[in-house]
Design a protein around this motif. Structure first.
Motif: not given
Length: 235
Positions: A124-125, A144-149
């Motif tokens: 996820l980007i 939600l930040g931790p879910h993005f690469n």
């Protein structure tokens, strides 16, 4: 019902009005602004059209964000009144924009539940446009930040911006998707850059982001869903 994609896709995901509410707060501020100008010999529709034009002009020079929006409100006021803004009026107009900044982040239905699940199967980007500091602050407050690469905050979302992000992150176009609510910024330029796209309908998408959705070129896919939760059927 589309066949679910294999794990390992790259999902570029928009932020405002895709992950969390955004434009409704601008609309409330604009309604207050139009009410403030009610004594002028202009209809609410005329004020809104003048503001839309002011925003188009301001974006060209100041980009997106609350600072640009405030400048648009002031420029529109001075255009309609043909007079400079005084200190009291300036403070009041700034308060309309400040009301947006004071809003808590309200995640759209399904986001909190589905985004962590998508992150277990795909890369996820976050790809959004606007003020670097404002968008980064919204992401931080959303949790939600931790879910993005990776996070990409760009000045404008056009085909060149998508091509740059794809190249920088080594994305394979055949397995890369742009997901968002804006035909103008999320769907059409991503398709033009050779990516697949998923359009998520939002009833309050900003009027300046409205556009006809282009047909996908051969070999590319365009899907349309009515909510973020429906992405579970695709990815």
């Amino acid at each position: 019902m589309p066949t679910r994609c294999q794990p390992g896709q790259t999902l570029l995901i928009d932020a405002d009005d895709t992950l969390w509410e955004n434009n409704i707060y601008f609309e409330r501020a604009i309604a207050a602004y139009i009410s403030f100008l009610d004594h002028l010999p202009h209809t609410p529709q005329q004020v809104r059209e003048a503001l839309n034009e002011a925003e188009r002009e301001t974006i060209r020079t100041h980009g997106y964000g609350l600072g640009s929006f405030t400048q648009s409100l002031i420029a529109c006021f001075e255009h309609l009144t043909a007079a400079p803004i005084n200190e009291h009026q300036h403070a009041l107009i700034r308060s309309f924009a400040q009301s947006i900044a004071d809003q808590e982040i309200e995640l759209l239905p399904g986001v909190a539940e589905l985004l962590p699940e998508l992150a277990t199967r795909h890369r996820l980007i976050l790809m959004t446009k606007g003020s670097q500091s404002e968008q980064a602050d919204k992401l931080a407050r959303s949790g939600l930040g931790p879910h993005f690469n990776a996070v990409e905050i760009v000045a404008e979302k056009n085909p060149a911006a998508y091509a740059d992000v794809v190249a920088r992150h080594g994305c394979a176009p055949h397995s890369t998707w742009m997901i968002g609510n804006s035909p103008k910024s999320d769907i059409n330029p991503a398709l033009a850059a050779g990516l697949h796209a998923v359009f998520i309908f939002h009833k309050d998408t900003w009027v300046l982001e409205h556009a006809e959705i282009n047909a996908p070129p051969d070999g590319q896919r365009l899907l349309e869903v009515e909510s973020f939760a429906k992405l579970a059927d695709i990815f």
